[in-house]
Design a protein around this motif. Sequence first.
Motif, PDB file in Angstrom:
ATOM      1  N   LEU A 108      46.346  64.862  -1.210  1.00 36.24           N
ATOM      2  CA  LEU A 108      46.316  63.990  -2.365  1.00 36.24           C
ATOM      3  C   LEU A 108      47.684  63.950  -3.037  1.00 36.24           C
ATOM      4  O   LEU A 108      48.439  64.931  -3.014  1.00 36.24           O
ATOM      5  N   ASP A 109      47.983  62.815  -3.652  1.00 30.70           N
ATOM      6  CA  ASP A 109      49.182  62.671  -4.472  1.00 30.70           C
ATOM      7  C   ASP A 109      48.838  63.097  -5.893  1.00 30.70           C
ATOM      8  O   ASP A 109      47.794  62.722  -6.428  1.00 30.70           O
ATOM      9  N   LEU A 110      49.701  63.889  -6.513  1.00 31.50           N
ATOM     10  CA  LEU A 110      49.501  64.342  -7.881  1.00 31.50           C
ATOM     11  C   LEU A 110      50.546  63.718  -8.790  1.00 31.50           C
ATOM     12  O   LEU A 110      51.749  63.950  -8.616  1.00 31.50           O
ATOM     13  N   ASP A 111      50.087  62.937  -9.744  1.00 27.65           N
ATOM     14  CA  ASP A 111      50.946  62.330 -10.759  1.00 27.65           C
ATOM     15  C   ASP A 111      50.946  63.257 -11.972  1.00 27.65           C
ATOM     16  O   ASP A 111      49.952  63.334 -12.699  1.00 27.65           O
ATOM     17  N   LEU A 112      52.056  63.958 -12.182  1.00 30.92           N
ATOM     18  CA  LEU A 112      52.108  64.937 -13.257  1.00 30.92           C
ATOM     19  C   LEU A 112      52.051  64.287 -14.635  1.00 30.92           C
ATOM     20  O   LEU A 112      51.512  64.870 -15.578  1.00 30.92           O
ATOM     21  N   LYS A 113      52.589  63.099 -14.783  1.00 31.77           N
ATOM     22  CA  LYS A 113      52.614  62.459 -16.097  1.00 31.77           C
ATOM     23  C   LYS A 113      51.232  61.987 -16.524  1.00 31.77           C
ATOM     24  O   LYS A 113      50.871  62.077 -17.694  1.00 31.77           O
ATOM     25  N   ARG A 114      50.462  61.489 -15.577  1.00 32.16           N
ATOM     26  CA  ARG A 114      49.156  60.909 -15.914  1.00 32.16           C
ATOM     27  C   ARG A 114      47.993  61.826 -15.557  1.00 32.16           C
ATOM     28  O   ARG A 114      46.842  61.456 -15.762  1.00 32.16           O
ATOM     29  N   ALA A 115      48.271  63.004 -14.992  1.00 38.56           N
ATOM     30  CA  ALA A 115      47.216  63.915 -14.532  1.00 38.56           C
ATOM     31  C   ALA A 115      46.254  63.166 -13.620  1.00 38.56           C
ATOM     32  O   ALA A 115      45.041  63.229 -13.780  1.00 38.56           O
ATOM     33  N   ARG A 116      46.831  62.461 -12.657  1.00 40.00           N
ATOM     34  CA  ARG A 116      46.040  61.608 -11.767  1.00 40.00           C
ATOM     35  C   ARG A 116      46.197  62.076 -10.323  1.00 40.00           C
ATOM     36  O   ARG A 116      47.305  62.321  -9.850  1.00 40.00           O
ATOM     37  N   LEU A 117      45.066  62.186  -9.623  1.00 42.72           N
ATOM     38  CA  LEU A 117      45.044  62.569  -8.217  1.00 42.72           C
ATOM     39  C   LEU A 117      44.555  61.401  -7.378  1.00 42.72           C
ATOM     40  O   LEU A 117      43.532  60.786  -7.691  1.00 42.72           O
ATOM     41  N   THR A 118      45.289  61.098  -6.301  1.00 42.21           N
ATOM     42  CA  THR A 118      44.937  59.995  -5.413  1.00 42.21           C
ATOM     43  C   THR A 118      44.936  60.491  -3.983  1.00 42.21           C
ATOM     44  O   THR A 118      45.948  61.021  -3.500  1.00 42.21           O
ATOM     45  N   CYS A 119      43.802  60.333  -3.282  1.00 42.86           N
ATOM     46  CA  CYS A 119      43.717  60.799  -1.903  1.00 42.86           C
ATOM     47  C   CYS A 119      44.549  59.914  -0.991  1.00 42.86           C
ATOM     48  O   CYS A 119      44.436  58.680  -1.010  1.00 42.86           O
ATOM     49  N   LEU A 120      45.396  60.537  -0.170  1.00 44.35           N
ATOM     50  CA  LEU A 120      46.270  59.821   0.752  1.00 44.35           C
ATOM     51  C   LEU A 120      45.827  59.945   2.199  1.00 44.35           C
ATOM     52  O   LEU A 120      46.029  59.030   2.993  1.00 44.35           O
ATOM     53  N   LEU A 121      45.240  61.093   2.556  1.00 45.26           N
ATOM     54  CA  LEU A 121      44.899  61.331   3.955  1.00 45.26           C
ATOM     55  C   LEU A 121      43.724  62.297   4.034  1.00 45.26           C
ATOM     56  O   LEU A 121      43.728  63.349   3.392  1.00 45.26           O
ATOM     57  N   GLU A 122      42.718  61.928   4.814  1.00 47.14           N
ATOM     58  CA  GLU A 122      41.597  62.812   5.098  1.00 47.14           C
ATOM     59  C   GLU A 122      41.825  63.460   6.451  1.00 47.14           C
ATOM     60  O   GLU A 122      41.937  62.772   7.472  1.00 47.14           O
ATOM     61  N   LEU A 123      41.922  64.774   6.472  1.00 51.09           N
ATOM     62  CA  LEU A 123      42.121  65.494   7.721  1.00 51.09           C
ATOM     63  C   LEU A 123      40.798  65.643   8.459  1.00 51.09           C
ATOM     64  O   LEU A 123      39.735  65.622   7.834  1.00 51.09           O
ATOM     65  N   PRO A 124      40.811  65.780   9.777  1.00 49.14           N
ATOM     66  CA  PRO A 124      39.562  65.991  10.525  1.00 49.14           C
ATOM     67  C   PRO A 124      38.858  67.239  10.011  1.00 49.14           C
ATOM     68  O   PRO A 124      39.337  68.361  10.204  1.00 49.14           O
ATOM     69  N   SER A 125      37.724  67.057   9.347  1.00 51.49           N
ATOM     70  CA  SER A 125      37.083  68.168   8.653  1.00 51.49           C
ATOM     71  C   SER A 125      35.706  67.762   8.184  1.00 51.49           C
ATOM     72  O   SER A 125      35.328  66.589   8.219  1.00 51.49           O
ATOM     73  N   GLY A 126      34.947  68.751   7.719  1.00 53.40           N
ATOM     74  CA  GLY A 126      33.622  68.499   7.188  1.00 53.40           C
ATOM     75  C   GLY A 126      32.820  69.771   7.128  1.00 53.40           C
ATOM     76  O   GLY A 126      33.257  70.839   7.582  1.00 53.40           O
ATOM     77  N   GLY A 127      31.620  69.685   6.576  1.00 53.76           N
ATOM     78  CA  GLY A 127      30.794  70.872   6.421  1.00 53.76           C
ATOM     79  C   GLY A 127      31.419  71.813   5.421  1.00 53.76           C
ATOM     80  O   GLY A 127      31.738  71.436   4.293  1.00 53.76           O
ATOM     81  N   ASP A 128      31.630  73.054   5.811  1.00 54.68           N
ATOM     82  CA  ASP A 128      32.349  74.019   4.993  1.00 54.68           C
ATOM     83  C   ASP A 128      33.820  73.911   5.368  1.00 54.68           C
ATOM     84  O   ASP A 128      34.201  74.154   6.517  1.00 54.68           O
ATOM     85  N   THR A 129      34.668  73.575   4.409  1.00 54.58           N
ATOM     86  CA  THR A 129      36.053  73.257   4.743  1.00 54.58           C
ATOM     87  C   THR A 129      36.948  73.434   3.525  1.00 54.58           C
ATOM     88  O   THR A 129      36.481  73.550   2.394  1.00 54.58           O
ATOM     89  N   GLY A 130      38.264  73.467   3.749  1.00 60.02           N
ATOM     90  CA  GLY A 130      39.223  73.504   2.655  1.00 60.02           C
ATOM     91  C   GLY A 130      40.149  74.695   2.707  1.00 60.02           C
ATOM     92  O   GLY A 130      40.498  75.205   3.767  1.00 60.02           O
ATOM     93  N   TYR A 131      40.550  75.150   1.517  1.00 60.90           N
ATOM     94  CA  TYR A 131      41.415  76.314   1.323  1.00 60.90           C
ATOM     95  C   TYR A 131      42.639  76.249   2.226  1.00 60.90           C
ATOM     96  O   TYR A 131      42.777  76.990   3.191  1.00 60.90           O
ATOM     97  N   ALA A 132      43.524  75.344   1.859  1.00 59.47           N
ATOM     98  CA  ALA A 132      44.694  75.047   2.678  1.00 59.47           C
ATOM     99  C   ALA A 132      45.884  75.928   2.323  1.00 59.47           C
ATOM    100  O   ALA A 132      45.989  76.476   1.221  1.00 59.47           O
ATOM    101  N   GLY A 133      46.789  76.031   3.270  1.00 61.56           N
ATOM    102  CA  GLY A 133      48.115  76.582   3.052  1.00 61.56           C
ATOM    103  C   GLY A 133      49.130  75.511   3.399  1.00 61.56           C
ATOM    104  O   GLY A 133      48.898  74.704   4.305  1.00 61.56           O
ATOM    105  N   LEU A 134      50.265  75.474   2.699  1.00 62.49           N
ATOM    106  CA  LEU A 134      51.261  74.431   2.907  1.00 62.49           C
ATOM    107  C   LEU A 134      52.638  75.035   3.150  1.00 62.49           C
ATOM    108  O   LEU A 134      53.011  76.040   2.532  1.00 62.49           O
ATOM    109  N   TRP A 135      53.372  74.405   4.063  1.00 61.38           N
ATOM    110  CA  TRP A 135      54.764  74.760   4.280  1.00 61.38           C
ATOM    111  C   TRP A 135      55.515  73.513   4.720  1.00 61.38           C
ATOM    112  O   TRP A 135      55.096  72.815   5.642  1.00 61.38           O
TER     113      TRP A 135
END
Length: 317
Positions: free
Chosen positions: A248-275
């Motif tokens: 998701l894109d995070l707009d710090l000024k407006r506190a707005r989140l916009t989804c950009l890409l859905e990764l292949p996933s579903g069910g129990d999912t999440g808890y990402a790491g980024l580099w």
Amino acid sequence: MDIELVRLEKVYDDGRHNAFTDLCRWRGRTYLCFRSGADHYAPDGEVLVLASDDGEKWSTVCHVTGSDDHREPKLLATPDRLFLYVLARSAGDYHTRVCSTSDGAQWSALQTCSPSRQMFCKPFALGDRFYAPAYDRGPRDQLVAWGSLLLSSSDGIAWEKVSDVRVREGTNELYLMPHGDAIVGLLRRELAPGQTAALVRAAPPYATWEVMPTEVFVQGAALARVGHRWLVAGRCRNAGGDLVTGLLDLDLKRARLTCLLELPSGGDTGYAGLWQSGEGVLWVSYYSSHESWDGREKTRKRCPAAVFLARCAVKGA
């Protein structure tokens, strides 16, 4: 801003529930950690740390086991050491433990670094100090008493409280990042309408926090700054209302989140790491049970889950 999934690899899949990932780069190698257990709730959780020179061939360099359930590991890379923080659960109690390495091969013994029921999120460095967002976890039927806070340390082992970030909204998971000398981040709120996340921000000395509700449900969030843009990876809902791991894109000024890409996933999912591996290239670790889940909600957190690594091209950042 366009984001394209360039490559997806299943890093670990042994028929168990492998979940709660984190990712970092340290001394020329990529480190990926996660919990492995019989299911999402099982009391037998172990923590694995894998390392790779190229992001393709992985080897286990640390294996945390014991009588407690170890879960939600987080990495903190410093010039001299790589720290691993894990949550330890036993007999209804929670606390955070830490171990570290100076060479990536030999790890120190685990030691407790938090009071009872205090759970660390992702630590980070700012100036000559380390900071850790954390939350005090009480019983599930007393969510209103949960609260998120900021801790500080000079050595990554002994921590002291800096401030309370938010209380009385069932707040727990908190991901923070430096923004100049300020700190910004996303806060999970169990009791907010729709369980929507909130953007939080504080200036030095980080005693007072501005809290700005968003309109988006996000859990287990991770943040990264790519160019002048802020990206969030975490568990969210797609257009059909299903739980997925998204960017998701995070707009710090407006506190707005916009989804950009859905990764292949579903069910129990999440808890990402980024580099961010290079200009416009973002690596995303996450877990998902979409390959084994039969669609029944009661089995969503009981079925096997695998750990994935996505490489994404970020354009227009």
